[in-house]
Write an enzyme that holds these catalytic residues in place. Sequence first.
Site, PDB file in Angstrom:
ATOM      1  N   SER A 133       0.803  -1.213   0.000  1.00 24.06           N
ATOM      2  CA  SER A 133       0.000   0.000   0.000  1.00 24.06           C
ATOM      3  C   SER A 133       0.845   1.275   0.000  1.00 24.06           C
ATOM      4  O   SER A 133       1.636   1.478  -0.899  1.00 24.06           O
ATOM      5  CB  SER A 133      -0.948  -0.034   1.196  1.00 24.06           C
ATOM      6  OG  SER A 133      -1.843   1.026   1.119  1.00 24.06           O
ATOM      7  N   HIS A 134       0.690   2.076   1.045  1.00 21.05           N
ATOM      8  CA  HIS A 134       1.359   3.368   1.096  1.00 21.05           C
ATOM      9  C   HIS A 134       2.774   3.267   1.661  1.00 21.05           C
ATOM     10  O   HIS A 134       3.453   4.280   1.788  1.00 21.05           O
ATOM     11  CB  HIS A 134       0.531   4.308   1.971  1.00 21.05           C
ATOM     12  CG  HIS A 134       0.237   3.703   3.314  1.00 21.05           C
ATOM     13  ND1 HIS A 134      -0.667   2.687   3.466  1.00 21.05           N
ATOM     14  CD2 HIS A 134       0.761   3.927   4.524  1.00 21.05           C
ATOM     15  CE1 HIS A 134      -0.703   2.330   4.736  1.00 21.05           C
ATOM     16  NE2 HIS A 134       0.163   3.058   5.402  1.00 21.05           N
ATOM     17  N   LYS A 146      -1.772  -9.016  -0.425  1.00 25.61           N
ATOM     18  CA  LYS A 146      -3.142  -8.875   0.061  1.00 25.61           C
ATOM     19  C   LYS A 146      -4.003  -9.945  -0.612  1.00 25.61           C
ATOM     20  O   LYS A 146      -3.846 -10.219  -1.805  1.00 25.61           O
ATOM     21  CB  LYS A 146      -3.695  -7.494  -0.280  1.00 25.61           C
ATOM     22  CG  LYS A 146      -2.819  -6.354   0.213  1.00 25.61           C
ATOM     23  CD  LYS A 146      -3.591  -5.066   0.419  1.00 25.61           C
ATOM     24  CE  LYS A 146      -4.058  -4.415  -0.829  1.00 25.61           C
ATOM     25  NZ  LYS A 146      -4.672  -3.092  -0.586  1.00 25.61           N
ATOM     26  N   ASP A 297      -2.333   6.661  -3.357  1.00 23.56           N
ATOM     27  CA  ASP A 297      -1.212   5.963  -2.716  1.00 23.56           C
ATOM     28  C   ASP A 297      -0.638   4.875  -3.618  1.00 23.56           C
ATOM     29  O   ASP A 297      -1.010   4.753  -4.788  1.00 23.56           O
ATOM     30  CB  ASP A 297      -1.653   5.382  -1.375  1.00 23.56           C
ATOM     31  CG  ASP A 297      -2.597   4.203  -1.538  1.00 23.56           C
ATOM     32  OD1 ASP A 297      -3.325   4.168  -2.546  1.00 23.56           O
ATOM     33  OD2 ASP A 297      -2.600   3.314  -0.670  1.00 23.56           O
ATOM     34  N   ASP A 299      -0.997   1.651  -4.065  1.00 24.81           N
ATOM     35  CA  ASP A 299      -1.849   0.705  -4.790  1.00 24.81           C
ATOM     36  C   ASP A 299      -3.169   1.319  -5.241  1.00 24.81           C
ATOM     37  O   ASP A 299      -4.062   0.608  -5.692  1.00 24.81           O
ATOM     38  CB  ASP A 299      -2.097  -0.554  -3.959  1.00 24.81           C
ATOM     39  CG  ASP A 299      -2.813  -0.273  -2.659  1.00 24.81           C
ATOM     40  OD1 ASP A 299      -2.621   0.822  -2.094  1.00 24.81           O
ATOM     41  OD2 ASP A 299      -3.566  -1.142  -2.184  1.00 24.81           O
ATOM     42  N   ASP A 301      -5.737   2.857  -3.713  1.00 22.23           N
ATOM     43  CA  ASP A 301      -7.028   2.845  -3.019  1.00 22.23           C
ATOM     44  C   ASP A 301      -7.227   4.066  -2.132  1.00 22.23           C
ATOM     45  O   ASP A 301      -8.350   4.390  -1.773  1.00 22.23           O
ATOM     46  CB  ASP A 301      -7.262   1.533  -2.251  1.00 22.23           C
ATOM     47  CG  ASP A 301      -6.155   1.180  -1.296  1.00 22.23           C
ATOM     48  OD1 ASP A 301      -5.215   1.980  -1.132  1.00 22.23           O
ATOM     49  OD2 ASP A 301      -6.223   0.074  -0.704  1.00 22.23           O
ATOM     50  N   ARG A 302      -6.152   4.768  -1.777  1.00 20.40           N
ATOM     51  CA  ARG A 302      -6.309   5.967  -0.942  1.00 20.40           C
ATOM     52  C   ARG A 302      -6.354   7.231  -1.795  1.00 20.40           C
ATOM     53  O   ARG A 302      -5.829   7.247  -2.909  1.00 20.40           O
ATOM     54  CB  ARG A 302      -5.121   6.104   0.018  1.00 20.40           C
ATOM     55  CG  ARG A 302      -5.031   4.996   1.026  1.00 20.40           C
ATOM     56  CD  ARG A 302      -3.899   5.254   1.992  1.00 20.40           C
ATOM     57  NE  ARG A 302      -3.887   4.216   3.021  1.00 20.40           N
ATOM     58  CZ  ARG A 302      -3.409   4.369   4.242  1.00 20.40           C
ATOM     59  NH1 ARG A 302      -2.879   5.520   4.591  1.00 20.40           N
ATOM     60  NH2 ARG A 302      -3.445   3.385   5.104  1.00 20.40           N
ATOM     61  N   THR A 364     -11.493  -0.325  12.292  1.00 21.69           N
ATOM     62  CA  THR A 364     -10.579   0.049  11.209  1.00 21.69           C
ATOM     63  C   THR A 364     -10.309  -1.156  10.311  1.00 21.69           C
ATOM     64  O   THR A 364     -10.041  -2.250  10.797  1.00 21.69           O
ATOM     65  CB  THR A 364      -9.250   0.539  11.815  1.00 21.69           C
ATOM     66  OG1 THR A 364      -9.502   1.749  12.509  1.00 21.69           O
ATOM     67  CG2 THR A 364      -8.210   0.787  10.735  1.00 21.69           C
ATOM     68  N   GLU A 384     -10.904   7.568   7.961  1.00 22.97           N
ATOM     69  CA  GLU A 384     -10.036   8.722   8.153  1.00 22.97           C
ATOM     70  C   GLU A 384      -8.687   8.547   7.472  1.00 22.97           C
ATOM     71  O   GLU A 384      -7.998   9.530   7.192  1.00 22.97           O
ATOM     72  CB  GLU A 384      -9.838   9.008   9.648  1.00 22.97           C
ATOM     73  CG  GLU A 384      -9.452   7.805  10.514  1.00 22.97           C
ATOM     74  CD  GLU A 384      -8.083   7.246  10.249  1.00 22.97           C
ATOM     75  OE1 GLU A 384      -7.174   8.048   9.991  1.00 22.97           O
ATOM     76  OE2 GLU A 384      -7.914   6.019  10.298  1.00 22.97           O
ATOM     77  N   LYS A 396     -11.654   0.394  -1.094  1.00 20.44           N
ATOM     78  CA  LYS A 396     -11.669   1.839  -1.246  1.00 20.44           C
ATOM     79  C   LYS A 396     -11.047   2.174  -2.594  1.00 20.44           C
ATOM     80  O   LYS A 396     -10.300   1.370  -3.153  1.00 20.44           O
ATOM     81  CB  LYS A 396     -10.960   2.528  -0.091  1.00 20.44           C
ATOM     82  CG  LYS A 396      -9.551   2.045   0.214  1.00 20.44           C
ATOM     83  CD  LYS A 396      -9.120   2.646   1.533  1.00 20.44           C
ATOM     84  CE  LYS A 396      -7.644   2.394   1.828  1.00 20.44           C
ATOM     85  NZ  LYS A 396      -7.400   1.132   2.528  1.00 20.44           N
ATOM     86  N   ARG A 516      -1.376   5.729  16.989  1.00 21.92           N
ATOM     87  CA  ARG A 516      -2.222   6.739  16.351  1.00 21.92           C
ATOM     88  C   ARG A 516      -3.122   7.364  17.420  1.00 21.92           C
ATOM     89  O   ARG A 516      -3.797   6.651  18.169  1.00 21.92           O
ATOM     90  CB  ARG A 516      -3.093   6.114  15.271  1.00 21.92           C
ATOM     91  CG  ARG A 516      -2.319   5.372  14.187  1.00 21.92           C
ATOM     92  CD  ARG A 516      -3.130   5.355  12.891  1.00 21.92           C
ATOM     93  NE  ARG A 516      -2.650   4.388  11.923  1.00 21.92           N
ATOM     94  CZ  ARG A 516      -1.573   4.544  11.155  1.00 21.92           C
ATOM     95  NH1 ARG A 516      -0.822   5.610  11.289  1.00 21.92           N
ATOM     96  NH2 ARG A 516      -1.228   3.613  10.274  1.00 21.92           N
TER      97      ARG A 516
HETATM   98  C1  G16 Z   1      -5.310  -0.269   5.336  1.00 22.80           C
HETATM   99  C2  G16 Z   1      -6.740  -0.703   5.446  1.00 22.80           C
HETATM  100  C3  G16 Z   1      -7.583   0.442   5.909  1.00 22.80           C
HETATM  101  C4  G16 Z   1      -7.035   1.027   7.193  1.00 22.80           C
HETATM  102  C5  G16 Z   1      -5.592   1.411   6.989  1.00 22.80           C
HETATM  103  C6  G16 Z   1      -4.898   1.928   8.241  1.00 22.80           C
HETATM  104  O1  G16 Z   1      -5.202   0.655   4.311  1.00 22.80           O
HETATM  105  O2  G16 Z   1      -7.211  -1.153   4.206  1.00 22.80           O
HETATM  106  O3  G16 Z   1      -8.879  -0.025   6.060  1.00 22.80           O
HETATM  107  O4  G16 Z   1      -7.765   2.143   7.577  1.00 22.80           O
HETATM  108  O5  G16 Z   1      -4.868   0.294   6.530  1.00 22.80           O
HETATM  109  O6  G16 Z   1      -4.716   0.909   9.119  1.00 22.80           O
HETATM  110  P1  G16 Z   1      -3.828   1.082  10.402  1.00 22.80           P
HETATM  111  O7  G16 Z   1      -4.367   2.280  11.119  1.00 22.80           O
HETATM  112  O8  G16 Z   1      -4.033  -0.198  11.155  1.00 22.80           O
HETATM  113  O9  G16 Z   1      -2.403   1.314   9.970  1.00 22.80           O
HETATM  114  P2  G16 Z   1      -4.139   0.467   3.165  1.00 22.80           P
HETATM  115  O10 G16 Z   1      -4.357   1.620   2.244  1.00 22.80           O
HETATM  116  O11 G16 Z   1      -2.808   0.504   3.869  1.00 22.80           O
HETATM  117  O12 G16 Z   1      -4.416  -0.864   2.558  1.00 22.80           O
END
Ligand code: G16
Length: 563
Positions: A133-134, A146, A297, A299, A301-302, A364, A384, A396, A516
């Site tokens: 992801s990010h 994933k 981001d 991949d 989705d963000r 989450t 968020e 997303k 967080r």
């Molecule tokens: C993933 C999940 C999201 C989540 C985020 C943050 O996003 O798909 O649903 O909100 O992680 O998670 P955490 O607060 O546990 O780091 P992504 O974009 O990283 O796949």
Amino acid sequence: MTSSASSDASAAAMAATPSPSVRQVSLSTPFTDQKPGTSGLRKSSRQFEQPHYLESFVEAVFRVLPGVAGGTLILGGDGRYGNRRAIGVIARMAAAHGVARLITTTGGILSTPAASHLIRKHQAIAGIILSASHNPGGPEGDFGVKVNGANGGPAPESITDAIFAATTALDGYRIVDAETPSLDVPGVHALGDLRIEVIDGVDDYVTLLQGLFDFGAIGALLRGDFPIAFDAMHAVTGPYASRLLEGLLGAPAGTVRNGTPLEDFGGGHPDPNLTYAHELAELLLDGDAYRFGAACDGDGDRNMILGHRCFVNPSDSLAVLTANATLAPGYASGLAGVARSMPTSAAVDVVARDLNLPCYETPTGWKFFGNLLDAGRITLCGEESFGTGSDHIREKDGLWAVLFWLQILATRRCSVAEVMADHWSRFGRHYYSRHDYEAIASDRAHGLYDRLKGLLPSLVGTSFAGRSIATADDFSYTDPVDGSLTSGQGLRLLLDDGSRVVVRLSGTGTQGATLRLYLESYVAAGGNLDQDPQQALADLITAADQLAEIRSRTGMERPTVIT
Ligand code: G16
């Protein structure tokens, strides 16, 4: 050429291919660290390069997922270092496990939302998306796997727990010995009985979005005096954004920045927030050249949405999309309901009340929206953490959110700042911020968290930042569709004036632990709606630090990231 591509020549080539032999590889010791986090298994690239590490996880996936033998699988990733190697390994393991059809993409480039769509379109048994992801990529960065189920969404915990259990008991894996086909051009190949289709990863996704938004109206906006900037952060959305924004919608060349996916994302951190997408943020927040800016981001989705001198926080973005949903043709008939993750601000709740829509609060993780979407209880949902989406897929969707915003601006013909001001004047404003303390030593982070959790029962009724604590708990969620209970999802302090402080440990980091801190305070319409959020939340920030001893226990004077 698209997914249906199957020339006579390639069919003949398939028939002529001799079946490769299946090899059983023994593992002397199973891996014990392959527990998926908030979204898939994320580790450093180096960890994934250990012999048998990727194979172990994939073997567990194939043993746990239903319908593997004879099924269709979608496979691709965000283009980061390790993507192509992993596609080759997984294709050879799929052949060994009797998968009938594997659909992958040119260059192995496939965004998470596009993968979700392909799973649904082809009624695949699952999708495997190669992304952290990010998180940064490259040999010194992170890699991830994933697993998405047949509904197109992230596998639920029942599946990821079973995958983890399988990894810890694994004595070996099956793989075929064969060359894997080239991903350079679309085509159809065979690996024994496995049919491998290499398709363009952008086509189907673009068609999906064309069915949801008025491309004529958005195109007219972008071809007029409405310059926008999109930052793909050298990650997966470059080809998608170029096709959509510059190709179909007619935005000028150069609208898409950093549009070529690179294995290390150009050395950047592909997380669309004010810290890591600061170049874009400076263009919009300090400069005058652009009316709208957005970034996605690693991949895809963000999303981050910016206007001229205006940052839209993701919680507000969900509320605005909900309030304006019927402006988009795909949502013109109204919404079934909405959902947000627990740490997301209650901005959308206020809109839902006004529109008389059901509104759900989930833990989450996008996976928790899956049942609500499948059951038709919600149409829009968001988090968020810069995630917004709808029932068009089960992930997303960054570019979907960008087009949704452009649809609103094209219809209302006003600025982002005007949309926000109008929204707050109608619904009030939820001042909101998230403070991240990254890469803390794990024992320190858990010590802080466990201490605060132990304090919770004694906190109710005590004073906090000039308010009183009405509820102090560790969030649990009972899924209204299947009745499953998920507990331990974050510590909440709910104050008597509706303000909130939430503390969680991230489930997506790979170095130490990330704490967080989520802060939220509501000002009703008619109140002071023009404050800087950090100022508006200053008393909550100070009180949270005092109560949780964040600075002293982490040894950090300030958060690493503030959004
Ligand atoms: C993933 C999940 C999201 C989540 C985020 C943050 O996003 O798909 O649903 O909100 O992680 O998670 P955490 O607060 O546990 O780091 P992504 O974009 O990283 O796949």
